[in-house]
Design an enzyme around this catalytic site. Sequence first.
Site, PDB file in Angstrom:
ATOM      1  N   GLY A 219     -25.950  80.644  66.554  1.00  0.00           N
ATOM      2  CA  GLY A 219     -25.552  79.933  65.343  1.00  0.00           C
ATOM      3  C   GLY A 219     -24.165  80.377  64.923  1.00  0.00           C
ATOM      4  O   GLY A 219     -23.392  80.900  65.733  1.00  0.00           O
ATOM      5  N   SER A 220     -23.875  80.190  63.645  1.00  0.00           N
ATOM      6  CA  SER A 220     -22.530  80.500  63.167  1.00  0.00           C
ATOM      7  C   SER A 220     -22.331  82.016  63.035  1.00  0.00           C
ATOM      8  O   SER A 220     -23.296  82.775  62.884  1.00  0.00           O
ATOM      9  CB  SER A 220     -22.296  79.831  61.813  1.00  0.00           C
ATOM     10  OG  SER A 220     -23.208  80.354  60.870  1.00  0.00           O
ATOM     11  N   THR A 221     -21.075  82.417  63.065  1.00  0.00           N
ATOM     12  CA  THR A 221     -20.755  83.842  62.911  1.00  0.00           C
ATOM     13  C   THR A 221     -21.213  84.341  61.541  1.00  0.00           C
ATOM     14  O   THR A 221     -21.755  85.451  61.416  1.00  0.00           O
ATOM     15  CB  THR A 221     -19.250  84.063  63.122  1.00  0.00           C
ATOM     16  OG1 THR A 221     -18.962  83.780  64.501  1.00  0.00           O
ATOM     17  CG2 THR A 221     -18.824  85.494  62.812  1.00  0.00           C
ATOM     18  N   THR A 223     -23.761  83.353  59.648  1.00  0.00           N
ATOM     19  CA  THR A 223     -25.210  83.590  59.620  1.00  0.00           C
ATOM     20  C   THR A 223     -25.584  84.723  60.568  1.00  0.00           C
ATOM     21  O   THR A 223     -26.480  85.523  60.273  1.00  0.00           O
ATOM     22  CB  THR A 223     -25.976  82.299  59.978  1.00  0.00           C
ATOM     23  OG1 THR A 223     -25.494  81.237  59.154  1.00  0.00           O
ATOM     24  CG2 THR A 223     -27.456  82.452  59.739  1.00  0.00           C
ATOM     25  N   GLY A 224     -24.888  84.823  61.693  1.00  0.00           N
ATOM     26  CA  GLY A 224     -25.140  85.918  62.639  1.00  0.00           C
ATOM     27  C   GLY A 224     -24.965  87.278  61.972  1.00  0.00           C
ATOM     28  O   GLY A 224     -25.724  88.219  62.241  1.00  0.00           O
ATOM     29  N   GLU A 241     -25.315  84.933  69.703  1.00  0.00           N
ATOM     30  CA  GLU A 241     -24.346  84.037  70.333  1.00  0.00           C
ATOM     31  C   GLU A 241     -23.791  83.186  69.208  1.00  0.00           C
ATOM     32  O   GLU A 241     -24.499  82.362  68.629  1.00  0.00           O
ATOM     33  CB  GLU A 241     -25.047  83.210  71.415  1.00  0.00           C
ATOM     34  CG  GLU A 241     -24.082  82.636  72.430  1.00  0.00           C
ATOM     35  CD  GLU A 241     -23.546  81.288  72.010  1.00  0.00           C
ATOM     36  OE1 GLU A 241     -22.431  81.249  71.436  1.00  0.00           O
ATOM     37  OE2 GLU A 241     -24.214  80.292  72.228  1.00  0.00           O
ATOM     38  N   CYS A 275     -20.381  75.490  70.890  1.00  0.00           N
ATOM     39  CA  CYS A 275     -19.693  76.755  70.595  1.00  0.00           C
ATOM     40  C   CYS A 275     -18.583  77.013  71.610  1.00  0.00           C
ATOM     41  O   CYS A 275     -17.524  77.525  71.250  1.00  0.00           O
ATOM     42  CB  CYS A 275     -20.695  77.905  70.543  1.00  0.00           C
ATOM     43  SG  CYS A 275     -21.719  78.001  72.021  1.00  0.00           S
TER      44      CYS A 275
END
Length: 468
Positions: A219-221, A223-224, A241, A275
């Site tokens: 997912g997005s950075t 949220t990561g 990722e 991505c």
Amino acid sequence: MINNKLLINGNLVDGHRTADVINPALGTSFATVGLASESQAEAAVAAAKAAFPAWAATPLAERRAAVSRYADAIRDNAETLASTLTQEQGKPLAEAAAEVMYTEIFMRYFAQAGFEPELIQDDENYRIEMIHKPLGPVVGITPWNLPLLIGANKIGPAVVTGNTVVLKPAPTTPLTSLMLGTLAQNIFPPGVVNVITDANDLGWLLSNHPDVAKITFTGSTATGKKVAHSAADSLKRLTLELGGNDAGIVLDDVNVDDVAAKILAGSFMNAGQVCIALKRLYVPANKYDEMCDALAGLAQQTKVGNGLDEGTQMGPLQNPMQLEKAKGYLEAANRDGRVMTGGKIREGKGYFVEPTIVRDISDGSALVDEEQFAPILPIIKYDKVDEVIERANKSIYGLGGSVWSPDIDRAKNIAARIETGTAWINHHLHFSPNVPFCGAKESGVGVEFSREGLAEFTQRSVISISKQ
Ligand code: ADP
């Protein structure tokens, strides 16, 4: 076989309430989906925990056979999976069919993976072996761009290595993941695979859960980073990722006609919502006009529409939030560069952005510096190779990048200097189950796929025997 039920402990169950699933080409609902309650999320983790000891003790050959049957089931349901994917995600049917095909290919790879004991040393003093033990319940959290492939790529590696799994897709693309659950029901013992959906409210519960051993997140950075915080308390194993801002570097000896279509495909696949899409293109002055013209010509010919319609080459963006973000990048394109084609969202139903090529734009514009996740490609002119490598590397991201030249040695030297997990030469976006896939910098933590990626689903454990 469109199923909107959750899979918990081997049972297909209704959610505690339902939500509409929107077809992004029409902006209207085409199905409803059950949403899990907090207690259902707890039940899914409990089921995964209860099923773990027996599944971990199941011989590798049996686990592989089950994963192989799962690949068969994906193949046997390919048509329904593809049309559902197009309707929930927006991508053209041919792209959806390709995603289903890759899902099967990846699953076949996982079906022959897994670890046998490894002999590290055997001499007169010691015999030392290493075994790969499964970790326990794994949570897979996935985004809405390639929900089927990414979902399957959480389940396959987890279960073949002896873990159990709870998969949670993004709220806007739940159906193909629930179908993965339905297909798993008769193949794996109850609790080994669980699939639940949410309204963006259960990711936190899952990633904080004390009984979860590992999180594999795509997912997005932003949220990561939240997931990493959640995992910290119990030091859960973590594979992330995340986002990327892949640069493509064209060299001055390139033949534009040979590469333009490949560059556009690497940039605009899935309407740019990948991505590892090519998100900014650096072109030297001697090829700049020719490359800009070629890409604008190709982008203009792209047939945009409902993915179910024959001949559609590009679908809509997946959701209204993404369309809002794209509007901001279109403003940046019009403000900071010269739009050669596109430049607008399409009025009317659906979340469509016209394929957009932007020239005379430079670093410092949000369209170049950020991850646009939309079919809006900025083309930036450069003078010196050393300088362009520095510009490509000047990013918080480090997922992929590409170099374009017929001179492979020269291209390889440059590729090795790009600070990313992958650097492609004369193509972009290729990934495969036997190839390690990873992000540098804020694009990720850990590795996916290949033997290295599979090992992240295990605890390496050394058994050391004294011979004295
Ligand atoms: P986007 O690409 O839309 O920005 P996100 O990275 O926000 O997607 O979301 C990817 C996945 O992460 C989705 O399944 C989403 O529901 C989930 N998610 C959102 N917030 C959290 C959180 N705090 N913890 C774990 N998962 C989350």
